[in-house]
Design an enzyme around this catalytic site. Structure first.
Site, PDB file in Angstrom:
ATOM      1  N   ASN A  81      -3.276 -14.920   2.227  1.00 60.72           N
ATOM      2  CA  ASN A  81      -2.563 -14.095   1.258  1.00 60.72           C
ATOM      3  C   ASN A  81      -1.202 -14.743   1.030  1.00 60.72           C
ATOM      4  OD1 ASN A  81      -1.257 -12.124  -0.181  1.00 60.72           O
ATOM      5  ND2 ASN A  81      -1.609 -10.475   1.312  1.00 60.72           N
TER       6      ASN A  81
ATOM      7  N   GLU B  58      -7.374  -4.477   3.962  1.00 59.77           N
ATOM      8  CA  GLU B  58      -7.605  -5.352   2.812  1.00 59.77           C
ATOM      9  C   GLU B  58      -8.156  -6.718   3.227  1.00 59.77           C
ATOM     10  OE1 GLU B  58      -3.734  -3.780   1.579  1.00 59.77           O
ATOM     11  OE2 GLU B  58      -4.422  -4.105  -0.472  1.00 59.77           O
TER      12      GLU B  58
ATOM     13  N   ARG C  26      -6.506 -13.791  -1.347  1.00 62.64           N
ATOM     14  CA  ARG C  26      -6.090 -12.637  -2.133  1.00 62.64           C
ATOM     15  C   ARG C  26      -5.401 -13.167  -3.394  1.00 62.64           C
ATOM     16  NH1 ARG C  26      -2.304  -7.639  -0.264  1.00 62.64           N
ATOM     17  NH2 ARG C  26      -2.630  -6.435  -2.152  1.00 62.64           N
TER      18      ARG C  26
ATOM     19  N   HIS D 241      -4.029  -2.960  -5.989  1.00 62.23           N
ATOM     20  CA  HIS D 241      -4.555  -2.385  -4.737  1.00 62.23           C
ATOM     21  C   HIS D 241      -6.062  -2.125  -4.814  1.00 62.23           C
ATOM     22  CE1 HIS D 241      -0.389  -0.404  -3.956  1.00 62.23           C
ATOM     23  NE2 HIS D 241      -0.490  -1.478  -3.182  1.00 62.23           N
TER      24      HIS D 241
ATOM     25  N   ARG E  29      10.575   0.483  -5.741  1.00 62.77           N
ATOM     26  CA  ARG E  29      10.210   0.485  -7.172  1.00 62.77           C
ATOM     27  C   ARG E  29      10.276   1.905  -7.725  1.00 62.77           C
ATOM     28  NH1 ARG E  29       4.574  -2.527  -6.394  1.00 62.77           N
ATOM     29  NH2 ARG E  29       5.312  -3.373  -4.434  1.00 62.77           N
TER      30      ARG E  29
END
Ligand code: ADP
Length: 401
Positions: free
Chosen positions: A7, A386, A92, A181, A242
């Protein structure tokens, strides 16, 4: 089968080596290379409870991957005796645009399409490509697979993914909602259905992935039909730093009144907003809950705003699916933060949720129902993984090749 999962971020690289079979998986080693491009890059490598840490200059992603591969075959901290033991590498990839509906084996055409999506994810896709290219150089005979954050959401209908902007911008720039996601939403929905004996192909599920980045997804009969993140991962509920949804008019207002250029407003909305912005002191849910309990009003505001917005999405997604059978909470906050789960799920009795306050406070970090036995709508905390999704997709694609 041994799978290396990579990743790559712009200056970091996370990895795991998993031993995979069709019905089990085991993490053999995992680690992180940070501050790639600097003289004091950090490399942390973990095997079981043993942790190895180094600081050294690492100039680029190829060098970072070389360090990872050396650690994996090292006589002391390694977990394999030769790189030939790695059967495949799963990457990823943040953005697959509208090219990819599922994970794919990497070839020149796939690389070209990921490249085309760089404009849509300028911080992530170029870094993901660096990882793919570095790996191809260092292990040219090993299969590589790309697993996209966006692909699960490619089943959204056009009225869910379009913004009400001039249609020509969709044609010119591919401006639409993509969602992120995806690996996590798909994984927790499938896992919960297995655990509960539910048929995913005949179900209405709302998955709430709440971490540093957060998104909510409506999954009908196993397919994503709407999700809260959009063209970028900024849309939706408030996150660590965010802002989530705001009035678009605020963008120009703040630019004019704060004298911000494009980079300035981007940084403000992505890095100085959300829980951090509202509380003024932390983006971390644990800190905020602790301060809220000690009477800090701004921390309480941040937590209440997060829970309120998640609740609104649950209502909206129940409406678009004409009901809901199961609500899933996952990600660091969803798996662990019992006060946030309580704020989100209390007052949903109109929907058929009979929340179990005791079960909720007693369960953290495990897969468990947090509603009463007879609850019409089930509520479940589910741990996400993940890396496991990436390794599983990689194994399946390589096996079928
Ligand atoms: P990322 O999106 O970076 O993968 P995570 O899924 O790890 O992040 O989620 C990070 C968030 O989860 C942080 O806000 C953190 O405070 C929260 N979190 C992690 N562990 C706990 C815990 N035990 N109790 C409450 N919140 C937690």
């Amino acid at each position: 089968m041994k799978i290396l999962v990579i990743n790559c971020g712009s200056s970091s690289l996370k990895y795991q080596v998993l031993e995979m079979s069709s019905d089990s998986s085991k993490v053999l080693a995992k680690g992180l290379v940070e501050r790639i491009g600097s003289q004091n890059a950090g490399h942390t490598h973990k095997v079981g409870d043993n942790k190895y840490q180094f600081e050294k200059p690492i100039i680029d992603h190829t060098e970072a991957i070389k360090n990872v591969l050396n650690a994996l075959i090292d006589p002391t901290m390694g977990v394999i005796s030769s790189l030939f033991e790695i059967d495949a590498v799963g990457h990823r990839v943040a953005h697959g645009g509208d090219y990819f509906f599922k994970s794919v084996a990497v070839d020149d055409d796939v690389v070209a399409k990921i490249e085309k999506c760089c404009a849509l994810a300028p911080l992530h896709n170029p870094a993901n490509l660096l990882g793919i290219r570095a790996m191809a150089k260092l292990m040219p005979d090993t299969s590589q697979v790309a697993v996209f954050d966006t692909s699960f959401h490619q089943t959204m209908p056009d009225y869910a993914y379009m913004y009400a902007l001039d249609y020509s911008f969709y044609e010119k720039y591919k401006i639409r909602r993509y969602g992120f996601h995806g690996t996590s939403h798909k994984f927790v929905a499938e896992k919960a259905c297995k655990l509960l004996g539910m048929d995913i192909n005949n179900s209405k599920i709302i998955t709430c992935h709440l971490g540093n980045g957060s998104s909510i997804t409506a999954i009908k009969n196993g397919k994503s039909i709407d999700t809260s993140m959009g063209f970028t991962p900024l849309e939706g509920v408030p996150m660590g730093t965010r802002c989530g949804n705001i009035d678009a008019g605020l963008v120009t207002f703040l630019m004019q009144n704060e004298g911000l250029d494009a980079d300035g407003i981007n940084s403000l909305l992505n890095k100085k907003s959300g829980l951090q912005g509202l509380s003024g002191f932390s983006s971390d849910c644990r800190d905020l809950v602790e301060s809220m309990e000690q009477g800090n009003n701004r921390a309480a505001l941040a937590i209440k705003k997060l829970a309120y917005d998640v609740k609104k999405y649950i209502g909206a997604y129940a409406a678009v699916m004409n009901g809901v059978d199961l609500i899933i909470l996952t990600g660091g906050i969803g798996e662990n933060s019992t006060p946030v789960r309580e704020l989100i799920c209390s007052g949903l009795d109109y929907l058929g949720v009979d929340f179990d306050f005791d079960k909720n406070t007693q369960s953290r970090g495990i897969d468990t129902l947090i509603c009463k036995d007879g609850s019409k709508v089930k509520v479940m905390a589910v741990t996400t993984d993940e890396e496991l999704v990436i390794a599983t997709d990689t194994m399946n694609i390589v096996k079928n090749k």
